[in-house]
Design a protein around this motif. Structure first.
Motif, mmCIF file in Angstrom:
data_model
loop_
_atom_site.group_PDB
_atom_site.id
_atom_site.type_symbol
_atom_site.label_atom_id
_atom_site.label_comp_id
_atom_site.label_asym_id
_atom_site.label_seq_id
_atom_site.Cartn_x
_atom_site.Cartn_y
_atom_site.Cartn_z
ATOM 1 N N LEU A 75 -7.171 9.204 94.296
ATOM 2 C CA LEU A 75 -8.547 9.051 94.955
ATOM 3 C C LEU A 75 -7.972 10.242 95.708
ATOM 4 N N TYR A 93 -8.448 13.477 93.402
ATOM 5 C CA TYR A 93 -9.665 14.467 93.232
ATOM 6 C C TYR A 93 -9.988 15.019 94.520
ATOM 7 N N PHE A 94 -9.389 14.453 95.246
ATOM 8 C CA PHE A 94 -9.956 14.985 97.369
ATOM 9 C C PHE A 94 -9.641 16.178 97.666
ATOM 10 N N THR A 123 -16.416 10.642 101.868
ATOM 11 C CA THR A 123 -14.994 11.014 102.370
ATOM 12 C C THR A 123 -14.037 9.203 102.670
ATOM 13 N N ARG A 150 -19.314 13.316 92.826
ATOM 14 C CA ARG A 150 -18.789 13.089 93.373
ATOM 15 C C ARG A 150 -18.203 11.354 93.781
ATOM 16 N N TRP A 151 -19.568 11.158 94.397
ATOM 17 C CA TRP A 151 -19.333 9.950 95.197
ATOM 18 C C TRP A 151 -18.519 8.727 94.377
ATOM 19 N N TYR A 155 -15.404 8.493 93.162
ATOM 20 C CA TYR A 155 -15.130 7.777 93.947
ATOM 21 C C TYR A 155 -15.047 6.049 94.076
ATOM 22 N N ARG A 156 -16.519 5.898 93.389
ATOM 23 C CA ARG A 156 -16.824 4.387 93.625
ATOM 24 C C ARG A 156 -15.482 3.881 92.635
ATOM 25 N N TYR A 161 -14.850 6.282 101.317
ATOM 26 C CA TYR A 161 -14.212 5.841 99.968
ATOM 27 C C TYR A 161 -13.084 6.738 100.208
ATOM 28 N N VAL A 162 -12.083 7.067 100.807
ATOM 29 C CA VAL A 162 -11.081 7.664 100.509
ATOM 30 C C VAL A 162 -10.297 7.382 101.922
#
Length: 366
Positions: A348, A351-352, A38, A4-5, A8-9, A41-42
């Protein structure tokens, strides 16, 4: 969480300015947990871009002061303070202690029977007791009204939307309820007015309020209270998003960033306003009214602090570091970056909020 990281990147790389700041701050973290991944990155990029949009809009329209409404506005207030101080932005930021309950309970005296539209509003787990609490009645007073209406055995039964709406004419024809509603409103109105006056909302200075949004009812309520105090200017507000406008308002006074009532349906589908409020809240409890303290009006809280206080303080500290890094690296140019970040924000949040990992669901679901 590593998968997931990396996702996000990949998404955030579309915004080089934000990606650069995020990566540098991530390198300084002793451990990249679900929460700080989170945030970095979000949520921190999204909040910072929203606040920068508010500041840019406020500058261009000549605003000199911004009031950030408790409690959703706390993170926005802290972030804006960093930007204003570091970028020398000539806007005063103030945090306004308030809630729908604190303001509406005083406004009911101005609305009369029209206040029943707010008291008999559908929602999650609405009961007769909850409606009486909205009206400001004590438990004993609520029981007295319930006995008169034949609800004494159903005070805590969850009502359907239809049943809640059906209570409006019932309460409108109940003199006992209306008498108690009016009495509580008369009692609370002076304290609310004293606080608003103290905080400068009657001053002749161009200002606006800032909040998360959703329905815009706080702005309409504030407008009504200020008008009753002799303030003739129109209340104006900036919001992260709005699902609907209040009835009988001037839409041009309600400014939205991420979605508006008429547009951005897909963004609304993959957005959880409840989760947004949990992350971006304040350390204190909900404001339920105001009280005099050493010649000043101070807020009275339902509880001394938010049960999520520690996590909120951690998230807010992350936000302030992020805002400071943006301001230090790019100066005032950060106010005028031309890219529209909202599409990236939508990816973003898709997904989150729409497809969280197990780790995210456990961390933020708690």
């Amino acid at each position: 969480m590593e998968k997931r990281w990396n996702l996000y990147r990949k998404v955030l790389q579309k915004e080089p300015v934000l990606f650069d700041i995020t990566e540098k701050l991530a390198e300084k973290e002793p451990e990249l947990t679900s929460q700080n991944i989170t945030m970095l990155y979000v949520m921190a990029p999204i909040m910072c871009k929203y606040v920068l949009w508010v500041l840019k809009e406020a500058l261009e329209s000549g605003k000199k002061r911004l009031y950030f409404l408790a409690r959703d506005g706390y993170s926005m207030y802290c972030t804006a303070k960093v930007f204003c101080e570091k970028l020398d932005i000539p806007i005063e930021c103030r945090y306004l202690y308030c809630s729908r309950y604190a303001w509406r309970s005083a406004e009911y005296g101005l609305l009369g029977k029209d206040s029943l539209a707010y008291i008999c509003l559908g929602g999650i787990e609405v009961t007769f007791s909850k409606m009486m609490k909205r009206a400001g009645l004590s438990f004993e007073e609520a029981m007295e009204v319930a006995c008169q209406l034949g609800f004494e055995k159903e005070m805590d039964r969850v009502l359907s939307y239809t049943e809640v709406k059906a209570m409006e004419p019932v309460l409108a024809d109940c003199p006992l309820f209306l008498e108690k509603l009016e009495a509580h409103a008369r009692e609370k109105y002076p304290a609310v007015c004293a606080y608003l006056r103290q905080e400068g909302l009657l001053e002749e200075i161009p200002y606006a309020i800032v909040d998360s949004g959703w329905t815009g009812s706080m702005q309409k309520c504030l407008q009504h209270l200020l008008k009753s105090m002799g303030y003739e200017e129109k209340a104006e507000g900036y919001y992260f998003g709005m699902y609907e406008y209040p009835p009988d308002i001037e839409k041009q006074l309600y400014h939205t960033y991420y979605f508006s009532p008429e547009e951005e349906l897909k963004r609304k589908v993959y957005f959880s306003n409840s989760l947004f409020e949990c992350i971006f809240s304040s350390p204190e409890g909900m404001t339920v009214g105001y009280q005099a303290c050493e010649k000043r009006s101070t807020p009275a809280f339902e509880k001394p602090e938010n049960p999520n206080k520690k996590k909120i303080e951690s998230s807010t500290a992350c936000l302030k570091r992020y805002a400071a890094a943006l301001a230090d690296s790019y100066g005032r140019d950060i106010l005028h970056t031309s890219e529209d970040f909202r599409d990236t924000a939508a990816q973003l949040l898709y997904y989150f909020m729409g497809k969280p990992t197990v780790e995210e669901a456990e961390e933020f679901g708690s």
